[in-house]
Design an enzyme around this catalytic site. Structure first.
Site, PDB file in Angstrom:
ATOM      1  N   CYS A  95      35.616  46.920  44.463  1.00  0.00           N
ATOM      2  CA  CYS A  95      35.667  47.521  42.965  1.00  0.00           C
ATOM      3  C   CYS A  95      35.465  48.726  43.170  1.00  0.00           C
ATOM      4  O   CYS A  95      36.490  49.114  44.236  1.00  0.00           O
ATOM      5  CB  CYS A  95      34.464  46.591  42.801  1.00  0.00           C
ATOM      6  SG  CYS A  95      32.687  47.127  42.771  1.00  0.00           S
ATOM      7  N   ARG A 112      30.274  45.469  39.603  1.00  0.00           N
ATOM      8  CA  ARG A 112      31.426  44.635  39.744  1.00  0.00           C
ATOM      9  C   ARG A 112      31.494  43.526  41.144  1.00  0.00           C
ATOM     10  O   ARG A 112      31.168  42.080  40.808  1.00  0.00           O
ATOM     11  CB  ARG A 112      32.829  44.900  39.074  1.00  0.00           C
ATOM     12  CG  ARG A 112      32.803  44.624  37.695  1.00  0.00           C
ATOM     13  CD  ARG A 112      34.348  45.028  37.445  1.00  0.00           C
ATOM     14  NE  ARG A 112      34.210  46.857  37.903  1.00  0.00           N
ATOM     15  CZ  ARG A 112      35.472  46.723  37.910  1.00  0.00           C
ATOM     16  NH1 ARG A 112      37.022  46.443  37.575  1.00  0.00           N
ATOM     17  NH2 ARG A 112      36.281  48.848  38.350  1.00  0.00           N
ATOM     18  N   ASP A 114      35.826  46.485  33.940  1.00  0.00           N
ATOM     19  CA  ASP A 114      34.719  47.404  34.325  1.00  0.00           C
ATOM     20  C   ASP A 114      33.716  47.229  32.999  1.00  0.00           C
ATOM     21  O   ASP A 114      33.538  47.791  32.074  1.00  0.00           O
ATOM     22  CB  ASP A 114      34.768  49.252  34.890  1.00  0.00           C
ATOM     23  CG  ASP A 114      34.392  49.271  35.455  1.00  0.00           C
ATOM     24  OD1 ASP A 114      32.918  48.917  35.768  1.00  0.00           O
ATOM     25  OD2 ASP A 114      34.008  50.178  35.905  1.00  0.00           O
TER      26      ASP A 114
END
Length: 182
Positions: free
Chosen positions: A47, A53, A155
């Protein structure tokens, strides 16, 4: 201990003879009852900052698919050595993902993806299509092993625990779509 497995895990995870590496090697050696050059596939989730994440995706993969001959790790496009987000840890805890020696997400420290990580991984998975495209641009010689999650994962950085719980649910849905139901 399989020296090949040890070397690959040290190269990808960046840890030398930690309890984590030792336990992982013993796990795969015990399953086979012999030391073998067979190595689990390394899945690398990527990410942006590697605090939310991608570490949640790696921890969730390792939790959902322990029977696969694969182990997930994570990195970021521009990580700064920060620990995993407290809300990410809480979301994983609420989901029931145990923190174990083999899947120790609570001690995760963000790291920037390197050419060595990309080369060693069997599969590199961008958390979004933009992450996958950035990886392909940065590592065009490894493009065949780079893909994205089936759906871009929003996000949650800076959000509430509930935002992280929703993000983790999206990650789990995508992992199940990619790798099959548990």
């Amino acid at each position: 201990m399989s020296i090949i497995l040890y070397n690959i895990l040290v190269a990808v995870v960046g840890l030398a003879m930690s309890p984590f590496i030792t336990a992982l090697i013993e796990r795969y050696s015990e399953e086979k009852k012999i030391f073998t050059p067979e190595v689990p596939d390394i899945l690398l989730f990527v990410c942006t900052g590697n605090t939310c994440r991608s570490p949640m995706a790696a921890a969730m993969f390792n939790f959902l698919f322990p029977e696969r001959n694969a182990f997930a790790v994570s990195a970021g496009l521009c990580a700064d050595g920060s620990p995993i987000s407290e809300n990410a840890k809480e979301a994983l805890r609420r989901r029931g993902v145990p923190c174990t020696v083999e899947n120790n997400y609570t001690d995760h420290v963000s790291r920037t993806v390197t050419p060595e990580m990309i080369a060693t991984a069997s599969q590199v998975i961008g958390i979004s299509s933009r992450h996958a495209m950035a990886l392909i641009c940065a590592f065009p010689g490894q493009a065949e092993k780079i893909s994205a999650m089936p759906e871009d994962i929003a996000d949650p950085f800076g959000g509430t625990v509930d935002d992280y719980v929703r993000c983790l649910a999206d990650i789990e849905k995508s992992l199940r779509a990619m790798f099959g139901e548990k």
